[in-house]
Design a protein around this motif. Structure first.
Motif, short mmCIF file in Angstrom:
data_model
loop_
_atom_site.label_atom_id
_atom_site.label_comp_id
_atom_site.label_asym_id
_atom_site.label_seq_id
_atom_site.Cartn_x
_atom_site.Cartn_y
_atom_site.Cartn_z
N SER A 211 0.85 -1.19 0.00
CA SER A 211 0.00 0.00 0.00
C SER A 211 0.88 1.23 0.00
N LEU A 212 0.47 2.24 -0.75
CA LEU A 212 1.26 3.46 -0.83
C LEU A 212 1.35 4.16 0.51
N ASN A 213 0.43 3.85 1.43
CA ASN A 213 0.45 4.46 2.76
C ASN A 213 1.35 3.72 3.75
N SER A 214 1.93 2.58 3.31
CA SER A 214 2.79 1.80 4.20
C SER A 214 4.13 2.50 4.40
N SER A 215 4.79 2.17 5.50
CA SER A 215 6.13 2.70 5.73
C SER A 215 7.14 1.94 4.88
N ALA A 216 8.24 2.60 4.55
CA ALA A 216 9.28 1.98 3.74
C ALA A 216 9.95 0.85 4.52
N THR A 217 10.43 -0.14 3.79
CA THR A 217 11.10 -1.29 4.40
C THR A 217 12.51 -1.38 3.84
N PRO A 218 13.53 -1.42 4.70
CA PRO A 218 14.91 -1.44 4.22
C PRO A 218 15.36 -2.82 3.76
N ALA A 219 16.57 -2.86 3.23
CA ALA A 219 17.14 -4.09 2.70
C ALA A 219 17.25 -5.16 3.78
N HIS A 220 17.31 -6.41 3.31
CA HIS A 220 17.49 -7.59 4.15
C HIS A 220 16.28 -7.89 5.02
N HIS A 221 15.10 -7.52 4.55
CA HIS A 221 13.85 -7.89 5.20
C HIS A 221 13.05 -8.82 4.28
N VAL A 222 12.38 -9.78 4.90
CA VAL A 222 11.33 -10.55 4.23
C VAL A 222 10.02 -9.83 4.48
N VAL A 223 9.27 -9.56 3.42
CA VAL A 223 7.98 -8.89 3.51
C VAL A 223 6.91 -9.90 3.12
N VAL A 224 6.06 -10.26 4.09
CA VAL A 224 5.04 -11.29 3.86
C VAL A 224 3.72 -10.60 3.53
#
Length: 289
Positions: A211-224
């Motif tokens: 979602s465009l309203n989500s916060s950014a997620t940095p490298a080396h994360h798994v996003v489920v």
């Protein structure tokens, strides 16, 4: 902007983020464990995801596997793969090895260069296919189809994206896409509604997922991702590219017991795998006793 979805799609939102922490495995190996036993039920059919690098003095001598498929994808450098039956190959940067362990494989993996970095994904096999004959599928980087449009590039390793279909057949139906988004670009990818879906961020710290309203997620994360049939990603950076893997697979819905190199459905099957390996039988005839 890259678009691979229709206007009636249901967007998948992010339900969990997992940091793949950097750990030392011995004196000369660095690993990031993205998927472990804790998340196997949530991420069925995926069993393990690890990002790795090791020095020339490290590596993995002959060891067994049974009951799953592994995908080794090199990002930098190369590793040498060998088995006792005479199969040998070098997996270089950008290459993929898709290995079906099936009833039993014994192999070794050692670095080919001092600087190396790669990812390995384990994909479960259904009980009816855990004891099939093992085999390898190897793809050179140049043979992996690519598509590029509006600041988005994708390597289609398994599945399809942007009108491109991968040549790889996978025992467990799987999508494996390597996306690079230039600053300010976005992509929208269709994913089968019933499939488990996650992303692993390789580079970039300003990717927004779901979602465009989500916060950014940095490298080396798994996003489920949760339910839906499309995944949207935006690169909010103004100067740095975002690179991530988008991986999806059809859940198997069977019990999973993992013990070291074996992935089976019960403890009795795990015990049998160890016994077969120790006694060099039922797929492990080449084991060194």
């Amino acid at each position: 902007m890259s678009v691979s979805f229709d206007n009636n799609s249901v967007p998948r939102l992010v339900i969990k983020k997992i940091l793949a922490k950097l750990d030392k495995d011995g004196d000369s190996s660095l690993v990031r464990n993205g998927i472990t036993e804790i998340d196997q039920k949530l991420l069925d059919p995926f069993v393990l995801l690890v990002e790795f690098s090791f020095s020339l003095s490290a590596g993995f001598p002959d060891h067994p596997h049974r009951g799953f498929e592994s995908v080794t994808y090199m990002l930098q450098g190369g590793i040498i793969h060998k088995d006792p039956k005479g199969h040998r190959g070098i997996i270089q940067a950008g290459d993929v090895q898709w290995m079906t362990a099936g009833r039993g494989i014994i192999h070794s993996e050692f670095p080919e260069e001092e600087v190396n970095n790669g990812l390995q994904l384990w994909i479960n096999l259904p009980s009816a296919e855990k004891m099939i004959e093992p085999k390898y599928k190897e793809l050179l980087s140049l043979d992996i189809p690519r598509a590029e449009a509006n600041g988005v590039e994708v390597k289609v390793i398994a599945g399809d994206s942007m009108g491109i279909q991968a040549p790889v057949y996978t025992r467990t139906p799987t999508m494996f896409l390597d996306f690079t988004l230039k600053p300010g670009s976005q992509t929208h990818q269709n994913v089968p509604e019933s499939w488990t879906t996650f992303a692993y961020i390789i580079e970039g710290d300003e990717g927004v997922f779901g979602s465009l309203n989500s916060s950014a997620t940095p490298a080396h994360h798994v996003v489920v991702f949760g339910p839906g049939d499309s995944v949207s990603v935006w690169n909010k950076s103004t100067f740095r590219s975002l690179r991530f893997l988008l991986i999806a697979g059809e859940p198997i819905g069977e019990p999973v017991i993992q013990s070291g190199p074996f992935v089976m459905n019960s403890q009795a099957e795990i015990d049998m795998a160890f016994d077969d390996y120790q006694n060099a039988k039922n797929g492990f005839e080449m084991a060194k006793c």
